[in-house]
Design an enzyme around this catalytic site. Structure first.
Site, short mmCIF file in Angstrom:
data_model
loop_
_atom_site.label_atom_id
_atom_site.label_comp_id
_atom_site.label_asym_id
_atom_site.label_seq_id
_atom_site.Cartn_x
_atom_site.Cartn_y
_atom_site.Cartn_z
CB CYS A 1 -0.93 -0.01 1.21
SG CYS A 1 -2.20 1.26 1.15
CB CYS A 2 3.86 2.23 2.00
SG CYS A 2 3.23 2.58 3.66
CB CYS B 1 -2.56 6.85 5.68
SG CYS B 1 -1.54 7.33 4.27
CB CYS C 1 -1.20 2.94 8.55
SG CYS C 1 -1.82 1.82 7.28
CB CYS D 1 5.97 4.92 4.41
SG CYS D 1 6.81 6.50 4.31
#
Length: 234
Positions: free
Chosen positions: A121-122, A204, A207, A230
């Site tokens: 995702c990062c 975010c 997270c 990240c």
């Protein structure tokens, strides 16, 4: 990444400058960076360190490029401090977004990728947009501090960023958390109100959680995963 791109300063020169500027103030480091390298920008996440640096940068060279990564899942409070910063300083602010919308990411990788594979995702929402932003630059400025995490303990005030193939300035590398907040309060710098609610490090929404007393300042990032970065900083 910039593998083929020649560095604007040689590794030997960077090492020499790093030693020479170790005891310089953040403003002195910034002034050197902004006056020496034309194609430079500041990567801003609107955290405490970054808003302090914006205040310093606009006082030295107001037209400096300042870019941020809008992951589409930032806290509302982050967007609010962005707007307050824009109103106070009128900085040269540039927004970078992921190539995939959240809907496209869900279609390709399933729902809530951040919960299953936060690294993936990062990479989609942060690392790829950053790589795009840095590919156009010779140097970048960050707000990282040695005190923040073991992964940052050896950060130079100026170093070669081998991951992205350019020069990296960390003007606040030696500063303590107290020095950052003393500066913010003394200069009336707008800051993210989540800092007052137990969030020393803000990423975010999915997270990031508040940090409990005595916990590491980055314990609130990717809680439950063996992950504290990240991927923007090695």
């Amino acid at each position: 990444m910039n593998d083929q791109k020649e560095l604007v300063l040689s590794p030997e020169k960077v090492q020499e400058l790093n030693s020479m500027m170790e005891d310089s103030t953040p403003q002195e480091i910034l002034r050197f960076a902004l006056e020496t390298i034309d194609n430079i920008a500041f990567a801003c996440s609107f955290g405490a360190e970054d808003v302090a640096l914006i205040d310093m940068i606009v006082k030295i060279k107001p037209e400096t490029k300042i870019f941020y990564l809008d992951t589409d899942v930032l806290f509302q409070e982050t967007y609010e401090v962005r707007d307050r910063i824009a109103e106070k300083y009128n900085p040269n602010l540039i927004r970078y977004s992921p190539l995939l919308t959240l809907e496209e990411q869900k279609a390709q990788h399933g729902d809530e990728l951040w919960a299953k594979d936060p690294n993936a995702c990062c990479n989609i929402r942060k690392v790829e947009p950053l790589t795009r932003a840095l590919s156009e630059l010779d140097a970048w400025i960050t707000g990282i501090r040695r005190e923040q995490a073991p992964t940052r303990a050896n950060a130079g005030v100026i170093e070669v960023d081998a991951k992205f193939g350019l020069i990296k300035f960390n003007p606040l590398a030696k500063w303590t958390n107290k020095q950052v907040w003393d500066y913010i309060l003394a200069n009336e710098v707008p800051y993210n109100v989540l800092h007052d609610q137990g969030y020393p490090s803000i990423g975010c929404t999915h997270c990031t959680r508040p940090v409990k007393p005595g916990e590491d300042p980055r314990a609130g990032r990717w809680a439950g995963f063996a992950k504290t970065e990240c991927g923007l900083h090695k």
